[in-house]
Design a protein around this motif. Structure first.
Motif, PDB file in Angstrom:
ATOM      1  N   LEU A   1      35.749  50.711  65.571  1.00  0.00           N
ATOM      2  CA  LEU A   1      35.008  49.996  66.614  1.00  0.00           C
ATOM      3  C   LEU A   1      35.877  49.468  67.749  1.00  0.00           C
ATOM      4  O   LEU A   1      35.442  49.425  68.899  1.00  0.00           O
ATOM      5  CB  LEU A   1      34.257  48.800  65.987  1.00  0.00           C
ATOM      6  CG  LEU A   1      33.305  49.152  64.837  1.00  0.00           C
ATOM      7  CD1 LEU A   1      32.775  47.886  64.162  1.00  0.00           C
ATOM      8  CD2 LEU A   1      32.135  50.002  65.366  1.00  0.00           C
ATOM      9  N   ARG A   2      37.095  49.035  67.422  1.00  0.00           N
ATOM     10  CA  ARG A   2      37.898  48.322  68.423  1.00  0.00           C
ATOM     11  C   ARG A   2      38.904  49.239  69.110  1.00  0.00           C
ATOM     12  O   ARG A   2      39.552  50.071  68.473  1.00  0.00           O
ATOM     13  CB  ARG A   2      38.640  47.169  67.756  1.00  0.00           C
ATOM     14  CG  ARG A   2      37.715  46.091  67.184  1.00  0.00           C
ATOM     15  CD  ARG A   2      37.156  45.193  68.287  1.00  0.00           C
ATOM     16  NE  ARG A   2      38.210  44.370  68.840  1.00  0.00           N
ATOM     17  CZ  ARG A   2      38.592  43.209  68.321  1.00  0.00           C
ATOM     18  NH1 ARG A   2      37.978  42.739  67.254  1.00  0.00           N
ATOM     19  NH2 ARG A   2      39.560  42.525  68.875  1.00  0.00           N
ATOM     20  N   GLY A   3      39.062  49.078  70.423  1.00  0.00           N
ATOM     21  CA  GLY A   3      39.968  49.914  71.217  1.00  0.00           C
ATOM     22  C   GLY A   3      41.430  49.608  70.945  1.00  0.00           C
ATOM     23  O   GLY A   3      41.791  48.517  70.483  1.00  0.00           O
ATOM     24  N   GLY A   4      42.289  50.573  71.265  1.00  0.00           N
ATOM     25  CA  GLY A   4      43.720  50.451  70.994  1.00  0.00           C
ATOM     26  C   GLY A   4      44.392  49.388  71.849  1.00  0.00           C
ATOM     27  O   GLY A   4      45.186  48.584  71.345  1.00  0.00           O
ATOM     28  N   ALA A   5      44.072  49.346  73.139  1.00  0.00           N
ATOM     29  CA  ALA A   5      44.721  48.401  74.053  1.00  0.00           C
ATOM     30  C   ALA A   5      44.395  46.973  73.621  1.00  0.00           C
ATOM     31  O   ALA A   5      45.253  46.078  73.625  1.00  0.00           O
ATOM     32  CB  ALA A   5      44.264  48.653  75.484  1.00  0.00           C
ATOM     33  N   ASP A   6      43.146  46.797  73.250  1.00  0.00           N
ATOM     34  CA  ASP A   6      42.618  45.523  72.802  1.00  0.00           C
ATOM     35  C   ASP A   6      43.363  45.039  71.541  1.00  0.00           C
ATOM     36  O   ASP A   6      43.862  43.898  71.478  1.00  0.00           O
ATOM     37  CB  ASP A   6      41.132  45.793  72.517  1.00  0.00           C
ATOM     38  CG  ASP A   6      40.395  44.568  72.034  1.00  0.00           C
ATOM     39  OD1 ASP A   6      40.852  43.462  72.349  1.00  0.00           O
ATOM     40  OD2 ASP A   6      39.363  44.737  71.338  1.00  0.00           O
ATOM     41  N   LEU A   7      43.462  45.915  70.550  1.00  0.00           N
ATOM     42  CA  LEU A   7      44.130  45.535  69.302  1.00  0.00           C
ATOM     43  C   LEU A   7      45.621  45.300  69.531  1.00  0.00           C
ATOM     44  O   LEU A   7      46.209  44.370  68.971  1.00  0.00           O
ATOM     45  CB  LEU A   7      43.929  46.622  68.239  1.00  0.00           C
ATOM     46  CG  LEU A   7      42.528  46.651  67.615  1.00  0.00           C
ATOM     47  CD1 LEU A   7      42.398  47.827  66.663  1.00  0.00           C
ATOM     48  CD2 LEU A   7      42.240  45.328  66.889  1.00  0.00           C
TER      49      LEU A   7
ATOM     50  N   GLY B   1      52.004  37.697  67.473  1.00  0.00           N
ATOM     51  CA  GLY B   1      53.436  37.797  67.162  1.00  0.00           C
ATOM     52  C   GLY B   1      53.854  39.117  66.516  1.00  0.00           C
ATOM     53  O   GLY B   1      54.926  39.206  65.929  1.00  0.00           O
ATOM     54  N   ILE B   2      53.000  40.131  66.638  1.00  0.00           N
ATOM     55  CA  ILE B   2      53.331  41.421  66.035  1.00  0.00           C
ATOM     56  C   ILE B   2      53.298  42.511  67.108  1.00  0.00           C
ATOM     57  O   ILE B   2      52.285  42.709  67.782  1.00  0.00           O
ATOM     58  CB  ILE B   2      52.331  41.784  64.905  1.00  0.00           C
ATOM     59  CG1 ILE B   2      52.407  40.708  63.800  1.00  0.00           C
ATOM     60  CG2 ILE B   2      52.646  43.166  64.334  1.00  0.00           C
ATOM     61  CD1 ILE B   2      51.407  40.896  62.684  1.00  0.00           C
ATOM     62  N   LEU B   3      54.426  43.191  67.280  1.00  0.00           N
ATOM     63  CA  LEU B   3      54.495  44.269  68.264  1.00  0.00           C
ATOM     64  C   LEU B   3      54.233  45.605  67.591  1.00  0.00           C
ATOM     65  O   LEU B   3      54.899  45.965  66.618  1.00  0.00           O
ATOM     66  CB  LEU B   3      55.892  44.341  68.900  1.00  0.00           C
ATOM     67  CG  LEU B   3      56.281  43.303  69.945  1.00  0.00           C
ATOM     68  CD1 LEU B   3      57.689  43.604  70.456  1.00  0.00           C
ATOM     69  CD2 LEU B   3      55.289  43.304  71.109  1.00  0.00           C
ATOM     70  N   VAL B   4      53.233  46.341  68.109  1.00  0.00           N
ATOM     71  CA  VAL B   4      53.055  47.740  67.715  1.00  0.00           C
ATOM     72  C   VAL B   4      53.085  48.541  69.020  1.00  0.00           C
ATOM     73  O   VAL B   4      53.198  47.975  70.101  1.00  0.00           O
ATOM     74  CB  VAL B   4      51.725  47.969  66.946  1.00  0.00           C
ATOM     75  CG1 VAL B   4      51.706  47.158  65.656  1.00  0.00           C
ATOM     76  CG2 VAL B   4      50.527  47.620  67.821  1.00  0.00           C
ATOM     77  N   ARG B   5      53.030  49.879  68.922  1.00  0.00           N
ATOM     78  CA  ARG B   5      53.096  50.655  70.155  1.00  0.00           C
ATOM     79  C   ARG B   5      51.718  51.212  70.489  1.00  0.00           C
ATOM     80  O   ARG B   5      51.014  51.731  69.620  1.00  0.00           O
ATOM     81  CB  ARG B   5      54.112  51.798  70.014  1.00  0.00           C
ATOM     82  CG  ARG B   5      54.410  52.548  71.323  1.00  0.00           C
ATOM     83  CD  ARG B   5      55.791  52.303  71.855  1.00  0.00           C
ATOM     84  NE  ARG B   5      55.897  52.656  73.263  1.00  0.00           N
ATOM     85  CZ  ARG B   5      56.750  53.549  73.770  1.00  0.00           C
ATOM     86  NH1 ARG B   5      57.621  54.157  72.999  1.00  0.00           N
ATOM     87  NH2 ARG B   5      56.781  53.794  75.075  1.00  0.00           N
ATOM     88  N   HIS B   6      51.359  51.090  71.764  1.00  0.00           N
ATOM     89  CA  HIS B   6      50.118  51.665  72.248  1.00  0.00           C
ATOM     90  C   HIS B   6      50.431  52.566  73.436  1.00  0.00           C
ATOM     91  O   HIS B   6      51.213  52.198  74.305  1.00  0.00           O
ATOM     92  CB  HIS B   6      49.158  50.548  72.678  1.00  0.00           C
ATOM     93  CG  HIS B   6      47.916  51.060  73.336  1.00  0.00           C
ATOM     94  ND1 HIS B   6      47.664  50.919  74.682  1.00  0.00           N
ATOM     95  CD2 HIS B   6      46.877  51.769  72.821  1.00  0.00           C
ATOM     96  CE1 HIS B   6      46.506  51.490  74.967  1.00  0.00           C
ATOM     97  NE2 HIS B   6      46.012  52.012  73.871  1.00  0.00           N
ATOM     98  N   PHE B   7      49.870  53.770  73.450  1.00  0.00           N
ATOM     99  CA  PHE B   7      50.113  54.708  74.543  1.00  0.00           C
ATOM    100  C   PHE B   7      48.847  54.839  75.380  1.00  0.00           C
ATOM    101  O   PHE B   7      47.779  55.163  74.860  1.00  0.00           O
ATOM    102  CB  PHE B   7      50.488  56.093  73.998  1.00  0.00           C
ATOM    103  CG  PHE B   7      51.757  56.099  73.179  1.00  0.00           C
ATOM    104  CD1 PHE B   7      52.989  56.317  73.791  1.00  0.00           C
ATOM    105  CD2 PHE B   7      51.722  55.893  71.806  1.00  0.00           C
ATOM    106  CE1 PHE B   7      54.158  56.329  73.035  1.00  0.00           C
ATOM    107  CE2 PHE B   7      52.887  55.893  71.052  1.00  0.00           C
ATOM    108  CZ  PHE B   7      54.109  56.110  71.660  1.00  0.00           C
ATOM    109  N   LYS B   8      48.985  54.632  76.665  1.00  0.00           N
ATOM    110  CA  LYS B   8      47.830  54.774  77.564  1.00  0.00           C
ATOM    111  C   LYS B   8      47.677  56.239  77.951  1.00  0.00           C
ATOM    112  O   LYS B   8      47.772  56.600  79.112  1.00  0.00           O
ATOM    113  CB  LYS B   8      48.053  53.943  78.829  1.00  0.00           C
ATOM    114  CG  LYS B   8      47.920  52.438  78.627  1.00  0.00           C
ATOM    115  CD  LYS B   8      47.872  51.711  79.975  1.00  0.00           C
ATOM    116  CE  LYS B   8      48.151  50.230  79.812  1.00  0.00           C
ATOM    117  NZ  LYS B   8      49.589  49.876  79.895  1.00  0.00           N
TER     118      LYS B   8
ATOM    119  N   ALA C   1      47.024  44.177  72.212  1.00  0.00           N
ATOM    120  CA  ALA C   1      47.183  42.868  72.868  1.00  0.00           C
ATOM    121  C   ALA C   1      46.944  41.727  71.876  1.00  0.00           C
ATOM    122  O   ALA C   1      47.671  40.725  71.870  1.00  0.00           O
ATOM    123  CB  ALA C   1      46.225  42.766  74.054  1.00  0.00           C
ATOM    124  N   GLY C   2      45.938  41.899  71.013  1.00  0.00           N
ATOM    125  CA  GLY C   2      45.644  40.869  70.022  1.00  0.00           C
ATOM    126  C   GLY C   2      46.797  40.683  69.052  1.00  0.00           C
ATOM    127  O   GLY C   2      47.161  39.551  68.704  1.00  0.00           O
TER     128      GLY C   2
END
Lengths: 350, 350
Positions: free
Chosen positions: B300-306, B314-321, B308-309
């Motif tokens: 349900l939830r978009g990648g950019a949104d997750l 305090g957790i960094l993951v990688r998101h590709f636009k 940023a959340g």
């Protein structure tokens, strides 16, 4: 050769560094290494390095090191680019600035890696002859060109240009001018102070020679931010993290111990001056050196001959099989003992 | 921009590595670093390193390290090329092999540095789409081309090809094929065993991931000697000494502690399998990973949104636009605790 090689690779004529034997058999006066170890601060930095942090990538911007260099040079961090040895910094500079239509200008006798970069990146170049006394005359570098690169002091001659000559060069140049200051700390004047005034000046320096850190591979470029930005664009299209964590920590520690740096510099200059006199006494012609090596030829004996004789005696010096300089030897300044051994071996050979 | 920039630099669109914050604020699951420190043998090698030797240039051939890799892989030293990170090895490979007339083939979703190398060296390329389940089909890589590069496992999908598929690819290819095995140690089969049979196969591996040495910058290529010679020609026209002395010593020490290496590998694979299950429970679709990361999208939830959340938590993951993958997150496998923290944060977000 293989059918999978690209055309450019077929045409390359790679640089050949001075011999680097891995045994301890030779007195090594052939690759302009520093005879003294790095600062004790370097040893401490390495021994106390938090090894667990090596699992992390380095800072791609090398911010801490660039700030340390900014503090040391009086420039701003955005005027500084760091790389894996000044050879890498030079390679990126050729790519970033020297691919115009006109040939770049370089001395016919200079650092022999420059023409190799030209071949790697298909940059055309026009060699400018040194004068009869092996000097660069900046008046020869006027006229249309795609860029200029000059080593100051020049290698392998060791002869320096004055800051006034560099300024004159810049005043008459519309293209990018690289001053490669690998040997600047042994008696010549750096052009760093001209950066604010000249948007077309890039100065390149290294930790390899005067800081006794050839083994750590660290070089840097100094210039106005627009030039540094071009280098960053190339770096970030090649290898985003050129400097490993230990190399950065090592370099920062070296910058923090200026007293040791000044002491080593002075010792090398003093030894050079003594060796210069010894060589004159042995009937060598010695070019006036502002570097950590001497370029000298004997009145009677050929360069290849003396190189081979010294190697047999356990002493490595550098000999170039190139026109106009085939009778010269390039002798790196070692410790006083190493230079005395060289003089003794030459005495036996001559 | 500046009038001194070369045309190529103006056109570059450099690679952007994952965020590398220098503070300790984040749980960093964004750059596929190893959650465990390097082997204790690495710490010993660094702490006992003879720092005085740093005044010397490194061995330009890196003979000792290449021999250690030869012993480890069962290949010969002349089948091995080492460089300052596998990014440098990749860059040199593009220069050495990929400048023919035809476009090279690469996956439309893959390591995003590949198109950047193409732009740096003006290599044309044709992106080959992954199938609907984000898999590479090697049958799509037939037909005229100027070379092929495939990451196996692929990044950022994490999906591996079988050795049979790689063999099929090679059987139908007349051009050079690079298999980039940066993540090979986390569950896929290496193509190293095919090198003797295929003169057009180059395998690239790294110490950054499975050996917890991203901070030391060490990668290598494996292939028949004619391919390695081409890489050496490029290296020796760029920077004769790409590996510093400490980096080589560190890598050799790591190779000597296979027990630790196998242990870390296994722990990461086990944690990955647990996290995979946790993400499925949270309504993520997770691509089948053979790497030290998971590539997953929520129902349900978009990648950019997750992204940023999680960053806020305090957790960094990688998101590709990038198209087709904008709803995925690439999550590096951390320690069990770090992965538990991620699951907890996702639970709170979803």
């Amino acid at each position: 050769m293989s059918k999978y090689w690209s055309d450019i690779v077929r045409q390359l004529n790679p640089y050949v560094p001075g011999e680097q034997p891995q045994d301890q058999k030779y007195i090594k006066l052939n690759t302009n290494e520093n005879p003294y170890p790095p600062s004790p601060a370097v040893a401490s930095a390495i021994q106390s390095y938090p090894v667990e942090s090596l699992r992390r990538y380095p800072d791609p911007e090398s911010s801490e090191l660039r700030q340390a260099l900014a503090n040391y040079t009086g420039l701003e961090a955005e005027q500084i680019f760091v790389g894996n040895g000044s050879d890498e910094v030079l390679a990126h500079s050729f790519k970033a600035f020297f691919q115009g239509r006109d040939a770049i200008l370089l001395a016919d006798i200079g650092y022999s890696f420059y023409p190799v970069y030209c071949s790697l990146y298909q940059v055309s170049y026009a060699p400018v002859p040194l004068d009869s006394r092996y000097r660069i005359d900046v008046a020869d570098y006027r006229g249309a060109n795609g860029g200029i690169i000059i080593a100051n002091p020049n290698a392998p001659t060791g002869i320096a240009l004055t800051l006034a000559a560099i300024k004159d060069l810049l005043d008459h140049s519309e293209s990018l001018v690289i001053i490669d200051e690998a040997y600047i700390d042994f008696g010549a004047e750096s052009a760093t102070g001209l950066i604010a005034q000249y948007p077309n000046l890039l100065v390149i320096q290294t930790f390899s020679k005067s800081r006794s850190l050839a083994g750590i591979r660290l070089g840097y470029a100094l210039g106005q931010p627009a030039l540094i930005e071009a280098l960053n664009r190339v770096k970030n299209s090649f290898n985003s993290y050129p400097l490993d964590r230990l190399a950065s920590a090592t370099a920062i520690a070296s910058l923090q111990d200026d007293e040791y740096f000044q002491l080593c510099r002075k010792r090398i200059i003093d030894t050079r001056n003594r060796l210069n006199k010894n060589l004159l006494d042995l009937d060598f012609e010695v070019l006036p050196s502002s570097s950590n090596f001497l370029f000298a030829r004997h009145a009677l004996r050929g360069g290849a001959d003396l190189y081979a004789g010294l190697k047999k005696a356990g002493i490595l010096v550098r000999h170039f099989k190139a026109s106009r300089i085939e009778n010269f030897l390039r002798i790196s300044i070692g410790t006083d003992d190493e230079c005395a051994a060289l003089v003794k071996a030459l005495n036996a050979l001559l």
